[in-house]
Enzyme design. Sequence first.
Site, PDB file in Angstrom:
ATOM      1  N   GLY A 103      22.466  63.151  19.136  1.00 37.22           N
ATOM      2  CA  GLY A 103      21.640  63.728  18.066  1.00 37.22           C
ATOM      3  C   GLY A 103      20.281  63.043  18.031  1.00 37.22           C
ATOM      4  O   GLY A 103      19.675  62.890  16.976  1.00 37.22           O
ATOM      5  N   GLY A 161      17.041  64.511  16.377  1.00 39.34           N
ATOM      6  CA  GLY A 161      17.034  64.754  14.934  1.00 39.34           C
ATOM      7  C   GLY A 161      16.138  63.803  14.162  1.00 39.34           C
ATOM      8  O   GLY A 161      15.446  62.957  14.750  1.00 39.34           O
ATOM      9  N   GLN A 162      16.186  63.931  12.842  1.00 33.35           N
ATOM     10  CA  GLN A 162      15.282  63.164  11.976  1.00 33.35           C
ATOM     11  C   GLN A 162      15.488  61.651  12.154  1.00 33.35           C
ATOM     12  O   GLN A 162      14.523  60.906  12.304  1.00 33.35           O
ATOM     13  CB  GLN A 162      15.514  63.551  10.509  1.00 33.35           C
ATOM     14  CG  GLN A 162      14.440  63.016   9.577  1.00 33.35           C
ATOM     15  CD  GLN A 162      14.841  63.030   8.113  1.00 33.35           C
ATOM     16  OE1 GLN A 162      15.999  63.272   7.764  1.00 33.35           O
ATOM     17  NE2 GLN A 162      13.887  62.779   7.237  1.00 33.35           N
ATOM     18  N   ASP A 210      21.034  64.975  23.163  1.00 38.91           N
ATOM     19  CA  ASP A 210      21.090  65.982  22.100  1.00 38.91           C
ATOM     20  C   ASP A 210      21.507  67.306  22.745  1.00 38.91           C
ATOM     21  O   ASP A 210      21.460  67.435  23.975  1.00 38.91           O
ATOM     22  CB  ASP A 210      19.722  66.136  21.430  1.00 38.91           C
ATOM     23  CG  ASP A 210      19.837  66.623  19.991  1.00 38.91           C
ATOM     24  OD1 ASP A 210      19.472  65.888  19.065  1.00 38.91           O
ATOM     25  OD2 ASP A 210      20.330  67.773  19.785  1.00 38.91           O
ATOM     26  N   ILE A 211      21.912  68.286  21.920  1.00 36.88           N
ATOM     27  CA  ILE A 211      22.169  69.605  22.512  1.00 36.88           C
ATOM     28  C   ILE A 211      20.865  70.358  22.729  1.00 36.88           C
ATOM     29  O   ILE A 211      20.818  71.340  23.451  1.00 36.88           O
ATOM     30  CB  ILE A 211      23.125  70.513  21.679  1.00 36.88           C
ATOM     31  CG1 ILE A 211      22.771  70.488  20.198  1.00 36.88           C
ATOM     32  CG2 ILE A 211      24.559  70.192  21.921  1.00 36.88           C
ATOM     33  CD1 ILE A 211      23.473  71.590  19.415  1.00 36.88           C
ATOM     34  N   ASP A 258      26.497  67.742  24.617  1.00 35.81           N
ATOM     35  CA  ASP A 258      27.116  68.355  23.441  1.00 35.81           C
ATOM     36  C   ASP A 258      28.317  67.511  23.030  1.00 35.81           C
ATOM     37  O   ASP A 258      29.301  67.414  23.763  1.00 35.81           O
ATOM     38  CB  ASP A 258      27.561  69.788  23.807  1.00 35.81           C
ATOM     39  CG  ASP A 258      28.203  70.507  22.638  1.00 35.81           C
ATOM     40  OD1 ASP A 258      28.320  69.904  21.552  1.00 35.81           O
ATOM     41  OD2 ASP A 258      28.582  71.686  22.810  1.00 35.81           O
ATOM     42  N   TYR A 273      29.703  69.374   2.956  1.00 36.56           N
ATOM     43  CA  TYR A 273      29.085  68.244   3.669  1.00 36.56           C
ATOM     44  C   TYR A 273      29.665  66.926   3.146  1.00 36.56           C
ATOM     45  O   TYR A 273      30.064  66.050   3.920  1.00 36.56           O
ATOM     46  CB  TYR A 273      27.573  68.306   3.438  1.00 36.56           C
ATOM     47  CG  TYR A 273      26.786  67.161   4.005  1.00 36.56           C
ATOM     48  CD1 TYR A 273      26.594  67.033   5.366  1.00 36.56           C
ATOM     49  CD2 TYR A 273      26.196  66.215   3.163  1.00 36.56           C
ATOM     50  CE1 TYR A 273      25.849  65.986   5.881  1.00 36.56           C
ATOM     51  CE2 TYR A 273      25.444  65.168   3.666  1.00 36.56           C
ATOM     52  CZ  TYR A 273      25.279  65.058   5.023  1.00 36.56           C
ATOM     53  OH  TYR A 273      24.525  64.018   5.533  1.00 36.56           O
ATOM     54  N   LYS A 318      31.909  64.086   5.017  1.00 38.43           N
ATOM     55  CA  LYS A 318      31.488  62.683   5.110  1.00 38.43           C
ATOM     56  C   LYS A 318      32.568  61.758   4.539  1.00 38.43           C
ATOM     57  O   LYS A 318      32.831  60.693   5.092  1.00 38.43           O
ATOM     58  CB  LYS A 318      30.151  62.463   4.393  1.00 38.43           C
ATOM     59  CG  LYS A 318      28.950  63.053   5.113  1.00 38.43           C
ATOM     60  CD  LYS A 318      28.705  62.386   6.463  1.00 38.43           C
ATOM     61  CE  LYS A 318      27.476  62.897   7.181  1.00 38.43           C
ATOM     62  NZ  LYS A 318      27.375  62.415   8.567  1.00 38.43           N
TER      63      LYS A 318
END
Length: 318
Positions: free
Chosen positions: A8, A11-12, A34-35, A52, A143, A147
Amino acid sequence: MENILVIGAAGQIGSELVIALRKVYGNEHVFATDIKDLPRDLKDGGPSAILDVMDDKRLIHFVIRHKITQIYHLAAVLSGNAEKLPLQAWHINMQSLLNILDLAKVADDVHRIFWPSSIAVFGPTTPKQNTPQLTVTEPSTVYGISKLAGERWCEYFNTGYNLDIRSIRYPGLISYKTEAGGGTTDYAVEIFYDAIQKKEYECFLKKDTALPMMFMQDAVDATVKLMTAPKEKISVKSSYNVGGISFTPEQLAEEIKKHIPDFKVSYKPDFRQQIAESWPQSINDTQAQKDWGLETKYDLEALTEVMLKGVGEKFGKY
Ligand code: SER
């Protein structure tokens, strides 16, 4: 010698954490994956690949081939997007983590894992102010449920298989390098883009909705600190509370107005208002301070200044 796999990485969090990890462990030892296609600087700065995390066979092959010793698994569907496709989000968030944990049992070189949790593990029945490390966790979002379940799995593998999985319950993360996508705390990033580009912003939360937030530099520093701490310091086997600072959309707008006096904000709450209201307003993170020395450097004033500068430079303004 460590070989780090970041999943990932586009990402951010990933796009900034990879840079920090390359400074600590050396460019060649941090694999950005990352994908989707990775940012230019991550591709140029060290090894990278399209990977992935849901493809467990390729994942294990990659880990063994590159003698990976630490994995940072950052890929996830965030809170707002997860509500649109709950079962898919559950599947992606859970199965990806289980793929990593299961792999760690068999890949001998892998000795440490980082997985981000979130303030979303808390819910409407959690104390809202100064939320303790150990408290009621009844999340109302898919979500948050994923988590919380993930935290339980981390603790289960930590104790049952003697692994070393470490985690932070991140507050809303604010950054300008890579935008988040589909989160509830994303207003605190969007507002800077609109302030710079349009001098007006329509906020999807009510003006008095306080949430815990953190500037990305603080989050990256905290993550590196947690992951480089001696194992015996890590007393929390699930995930550490990390609070940062707390503010409302109105307080953030006022701070921005100090720099852009004609900036205008209107409020049009959508479905994310309910999510925000189910989360704590401030977090007690004394355990993280005590165990591995968590520090926060950016307050609202400093964060606003650096965000306006960072976003401004992207658009050649301010
Ligand atoms: N920032 C995340 C979100 O809003 C919470 O972890 O979804």
